[in-house]
Design a protein around this motif. Structure first.
Motif, PDB file in Angstrom:
ATOM      1  N   ALA A 114     -30.955 -37.698 145.272  1.00 40.42           N
ATOM      2  CA  ALA A 114     -30.607 -39.103 145.457  1.00 40.42           C
ATOM      3  C   ALA A 114     -30.066 -39.712 144.170  1.00 40.42           C
ATOM      4  CB  ALA A 114     -31.830 -39.881 145.915  1.00 40.42           C
ATOM      5  N   GLY A 115     -29.175 -40.685 144.319  1.00 42.98           N
ATOM      6  CA  GLY A 115     -28.675 -41.438 143.181  1.00 42.98           C
ATOM      7  C   GLY A 115     -29.624 -42.567 142.828  1.00 42.98           C
ATOM      8  N   ALA A 116     -29.246 -43.347 141.840  1.00 40.17           N
ATOM      9  CA  ALA A 116     -30.098 -44.455 141.395  1.00 40.17           C
ATOM     10  C   ALA A 116     -30.125 -45.585 142.411  1.00 40.17           C
ATOM     11  CB  ALA A 116     -29.608 -44.971 140.040  1.00 40.17           C
ATOM     12  N   THR A 117     -29.072 -45.695 143.231  1.00 37.74           N
ATOM     13  CA  THR A 117     -28.993 -46.724 144.269  1.00 37.74           C
ATOM     14  C   THR A 117     -28.537 -46.081 145.571  1.00 37.74           C
ATOM     15  OG1 THR A 117     -26.665 -47.263 143.840  1.00 37.74           O
ATOM     16  CG2 THR A 117     -28.338 -48.459 142.548  1.00 37.74           C
ATOM     17  N   ARG A 118     -28.698 -46.809 146.647  1.00 34.53           N
ATOM     18  CA  ARG A 118     -28.205 -46.329 147.939  1.00 34.53           C
ATOM     19  C   ARG A 118     -26.703 -46.078 147.864  1.00 34.53           C
ATOM     20  NH1 ARG A 118     -25.499 -47.546 152.313  1.00 34.53           N
ATOM     21  NH2 ARG A 118     -26.351 -47.248 154.413  1.00 34.53           N
ATOM     22  N   HIS A 119     -25.982 -47.008 147.236  1.00 36.59           N
ATOM     23  CA  HIS A 119     -24.538 -46.912 147.082  1.00 36.59           C
ATOM     24  C   HIS A 119     -24.162 -45.607 146.376  1.00 36.59           C
ATOM     25  CE1 HIS A 119     -20.498 -48.811 146.497  1.00 36.59           C
ATOM     26  NE2 HIS A 119     -20.485 -48.040 145.432  1.00 36.59           N
ATOM     27  N   VAL A 141     -27.630 -33.747 168.866  1.00 28.63           N
ATOM     28  CA  VAL A 141     -26.264 -34.228 169.101  1.00 28.63           C
ATOM     29  C   VAL A 141     -25.280 -33.090 168.828  1.00 28.63           C
ATOM     30  CG1 VAL A 141     -24.525 -35.948 168.458  1.00 28.63           C
ATOM     31  CG2 VAL A 141     -26.954 -36.560 168.427  1.00 28.63           C
ATOM     32  N   PRO A 142     -24.589 -32.575 169.839  1.00 30.63           N
ATOM     33  CA  PRO A 142     -23.711 -31.409 169.639  1.00 30.63           C
ATOM     34  C   PRO A 142     -22.602 -31.662 168.630  1.00 30.63           C
ATOM     35  CG  PRO A 142     -24.070 -31.824 171.984  1.00 30.63           C
ATOM     36  CD  PRO A 142     -24.643 -32.998 171.252  1.00 30.63           C
ATOM     37  N   GLU A 143     -22.141 -32.906 168.531  1.00 31.20           N
ATOM     38  CA  GLU A 143     -21.012 -33.203 167.641  1.00 31.20           C
ATOM     39  C   GLU A 143     -21.405 -33.221 166.166  1.00 31.20           C
ATOM     40  OE1 GLU A 143     -20.185 -34.976 171.665  1.00 31.20           O
ATOM     41  OE2 GLU A 143     -21.889 -34.953 170.276  1.00 31.20           O
ATOM     42  N   ILE A 144     -22.699 -33.254 165.872  1.00 34.33           N
ATOM     43  CA  ILE A 144     -23.167 -33.224 164.484  1.00 34.33           C
ATOM     44  C   ILE A 144     -23.513 -31.779 164.143  1.00 34.33           C
ATOM     45  CG2 ILE A 144     -24.966 -33.949 162.875  1.00 34.33           C
ATOM     46  CD1 ILE A 144     -25.157 -36.585 164.413  1.00 34.33           C
ATOM     47  N   ASP A 145     -22.684 -31.152 163.308  1.00 31.51           N
ATOM     48  CA  ASP A 145     -22.930 -29.744 162.983  1.00 31.51           C
ATOM     49  C   ASP A 145     -23.297 -29.527 161.514  1.00 31.51           C
ATOM     50  OD1 ASP A 145     -20.490 -30.067 161.720  1.00 31.51           O
ATOM     51  OD2 ASP A 145     -19.470 -28.445 162.812  1.00 31.51           O
ATOM     52  N   GLN A 146     -23.538 -30.620 160.800  1.00 36.93           N
ATOM     53  CA  GLN A 146     -24.027 -30.535 159.424  1.00 36.93           C
ATOM     54  C   GLN A 146     -24.853 -31.781 159.124  1.00 36.93           C
ATOM     55  OE1 GLN A 146     -21.313 -31.361 156.238  1.00 36.93           O
ATOM     56  NE2 GLN A 146     -22.458 -30.212 154.693  1.00 36.93           N
ATOM     57  N   ILE A 147     -25.967 -31.583 158.453  1.00 42.94           N
ATOM     58  CA  ILE A 147     -26.762 -32.706 157.956  1.00 42.94           C
ATOM     59  C   ILE A 147     -26.786 -32.617 156.436  1.00 42.94           C
ATOM     60  CG2 ILE A 147     -29.047 -33.781 157.857  1.00 42.94           C
ATOM     61  CD1 ILE A 147     -29.575 -32.652 160.665  1.00 42.94           C
ATOM     62  N   VAL A 148     -26.307 -33.666 155.773  1.00 37.41           N
ATOM     63  CA  VAL A 148     -26.418 -33.785 154.317  1.00 37.41           C
ATOM     64  C   VAL A 148     -27.609 -34.709 154.067  1.00 37.41           C
ATOM     65  CG1 VAL A 148     -25.288 -34.422 152.164  1.00 37.41           C
ATOM     66  CG2 VAL A 148     -23.927 -33.508 154.071  1.00 37.41           C
ATOM     67  N   LEU A 149     -28.653 -34.141 153.495  1.00 38.26           N
ATOM     68  CA  LEU A 149     -29.935 -34.843 153.361  1.00 38.26           C
ATOM     69  C   LEU A 149     -30.261 -35.013 151.882  1.00 38.26           C
ATOM     70  CD1 LEU A 149     -32.557 -35.903 154.753  1.00 38.26           C
ATOM     71  CD2 LEU A 149     -33.412 -33.536 154.668  1.00 38.26           C
ATOM     72  N   ASN A 150     -30.463 -36.264 151.451  1.00 35.81           N
ATOM     73  CA  ASN A 150     -30.838 -36.417 150.053  1.00 35.81           C
ATOM     74  C   ASN A 150     -32.347 -36.585 149.922  1.00 35.81           C
ATOM     75  OD1 ASN A 150     -31.182 -39.126 150.728  1.00 35.81           O
ATOM     76  ND2 ASN A 150     -29.886 -39.905 149.091  1.00 35.81           N
ATOM     77  N   TYR A 151     -32.814 -36.555 148.701  1.00 31.69           N
ATOM     78  CA  TYR A 151     -34.257 -36.557 148.465  1.00 31.69           C
ATOM     79  C   TYR A 151     -34.545 -37.202 147.112  1.00 31.69           C
ATOM     80  CZ  TYR A 151     -32.829 -32.616 145.576  1.00 31.69           C
ATOM     81  OH  TYR A 151     -32.178 -31.844 144.642  1.00 31.69           O
ATOM     82  N   PRO A 152     -35.715 -37.835 146.974  1.00 33.44           N
ATOM     83  CA  PRO A 152     -36.083 -38.424 145.685  1.00 33.44           C
ATOM     84  C   PRO A 152     -36.358 -37.322 144.661  1.00 33.44           C
ATOM     85  CG  PRO A 152     -37.474 -39.252 147.479  1.00 33.44           C
ATOM     86  CD  PRO A 152     -36.733 -38.066 148.006  1.00 33.44           C
ATOM     87  N   GLU A 153     -36.094 -37.626 143.421  1.00 28.36           N
ATOM     88  CA  GLU A 153     -36.344 -36.660 142.357  1.00 28.36           C
ATOM     89  C   GLU A 153     -37.798 -36.174 142.411  1.00 28.36           C
ATOM     90  OE1 GLU A 153     -36.089 -36.301 137.454  1.00 28.36           O
ATOM     91  OE2 GLU A 153     -35.659 -38.205 138.471  1.00 28.36           O
ATOM     92  N   GLY A 154     -37.962 -34.857 142.395  1.00 26.06           N
ATOM     93  CA  GLY A 154     -39.294 -34.265 142.399  1.00 26.06           C
ATOM     94  C   GLY A 154     -39.866 -33.990 143.773  1.00 26.06           C
ATOM     95  N   TRP A 155     -39.132 -34.338 144.828  1.00 26.39           N
ATOM     96  CA  TRP A 155     -39.667 -34.201 146.185  1.00 26.39           C
ATOM     97  C   TRP A 155     -38.862 -33.241 147.049  1.00 26.39           C
ATOM     98  CZ3 TRP A 155     -44.273 -36.236 147.719  1.00 26.39           C
ATOM     99  CH2 TRP A 155     -44.847 -37.196 146.863  1.00 26.39           C
ATOM    100  N   ARG A 156     -37.955 -32.460 146.451  1.00 23.44           N
ATOM    101  CA  ARG A 156     -37.107 -31.574 147.274  1.00 23.44           C
ATOM    102  C   ARG A 156     -37.945 -30.565 148.052  1.00 23.44           C
ATOM    103  NH1 ARG A 156     -31.388 -28.455 146.168  1.00 23.44           N
ATOM    104  NH2 ARG A 156     -31.568 -26.997 147.914  1.00 23.44           N
TER     105      ARG A 156
END
Length: 229
Positions: free
Chosen positions: A78-83, A42-57
Motif C-alpha cells: 500500500a501507498g501512504a494514501t489511498r490515492h 465474476v467471470p469477467e474479473i480474471d485478475q485481482i490486484v490486492l494491496n496490503y499494509p506494510e508488515g501484513w503481507r
C-alpha cells in the motif's frame, strides 16, 4: 476482461482493533474475504490486484489461500494514501479495463460487480441518492456559506470501473497538479473523461468505525429482514 484493484491497505486507526480493520472478523470471517469471494464469482474479473499494509503481507496471503480464492492475485504494498495506492496498483493491472473496490465495503455482492461490468459506459461508479441535506461551510469559522441542491448530488460508492488508460491519465494529471483525491470517479471526471453512474444501495456501507463493524455484522446476519418499510 477486468483487473480488480482491491484496496486493502488501511491500518484501521479509527476502529482501534490492534490490527488492520480488513482483518477483523465479522461472523467469524475476516472482512477482506467478503469482497474477495464476491469478486471471485465474476467471470469477467480474471485478475485481482490486492494491496496490503506494510508488515501484513503474510497475513493477507494466508487469507487468500485459506478461503481458496481461484482468481489469480497480484500483491502490491500500500501507498501512504489511498490515492497513491491506486496509482501503484495500476501498473500491476494486466487488463485494459479495471474495477476499483475497497475491502472496507464487505456487503458488496457478485450482482453489484456484474451490474457494473454490464453497464454500457467505460467509466462507471455505483452511487446513491443522498437522503439528507448537506451544506457548504467554512469549517474554520463554523459558518454556513451557501446551499447545495440535493437532487444534483450523489453519495459516491464503490465498486467503480474504468478504462485503464483513462484512470492512468487522470492520476498523471493529478500528480502534475499536486492534487490528491479520495476516490476515482471524480478524479477521472475532473481529468476530462466521461464518467457515468448507476444506482447503488444503502447496504453497501464502508466500515470505518467500531459502530460500522457492528452494523456490518447486523446486516450480514440478515438483521434488516422483517423491517417495516
Amino acid at each position: 476482461m477486468y483487473s480488480l484493484l482491491l484496496l486493502n491497505g488501511g491500518v484501521g486507526a479509527r476502529v482501534a482493533a490492534g490490527q488492520p480493520k480488513q482483518l477483523i472478523k465479522v461472523k467469524g470471517i475476516p472482512i477482506l474475504v467478503y469482497s474477495l469471494v464476491a469478486a471471485d464469482a465474476v467471470p469477467e474479473i480474471d485478475q485481482i490486484v490486492l494491496n496490503y499494509p506494510e508488515g501484513w503481507r503474510d497475513d493477507v496471503e494466508r487469507i487468500v489461500t485459506d478461503y481458496a480464492i481461484k482468481t489469480p492475485v497480484t500483491y502490491v504494498e500500500a501507498g501512504a494514501t489511498r490515492h497513491e495506492s491506486v496509482a501503484a496498483m495500476l501498473s500491476s493491472a494486466t487488463n485494459e479495463h479495471v474495477v476499483v473496490h475497497e475491502s472496507a465495503r464487505p456487503l458488496v455482492t457478485t450482482s453489484d460487480f456484474a451490474a457494473l461490468v454490464a453497464a454500457e459506459a467505460q467509466n462507471v461508479s455505483l452511487m446513491l441518492e443522498i437522503p439528507f441535506t448537506v451544506a457548504p461551510v467554512d469549517p474554520e469559522q463554523r459558518k454556513v456559506t451557501g446551499y447545495l441542491e440535493r437532487s444534483t448530488l450523489r453519495n459516491v460508492q464503490l465498486p467503480q470501473k474504468f478504462a485503464k488508460a483513462d484512470l492512468v491519465d487522470a492520476h498523471q494529471k493529478a500528480s502534475a497538479e499536486g492534487k490528491t483525491y479520495t476516490e476515482d470517479a471524480t478524479l477521472v471526471a475532473v481529468a476530462g473523461h466521461d464518467v457515468r453512474f448507476i444506482d447503488g444501495n444503502d447496504r453497501n456501507i464502508k466500515v470505518t468505525t467500531p459502530t460500522d463493524v457492528r452494523l456490518a455484522t447486523y446486516l450480514l446476519s440478515g438483521g434488516e429482514e422483517g423491517w417495516d418499510e
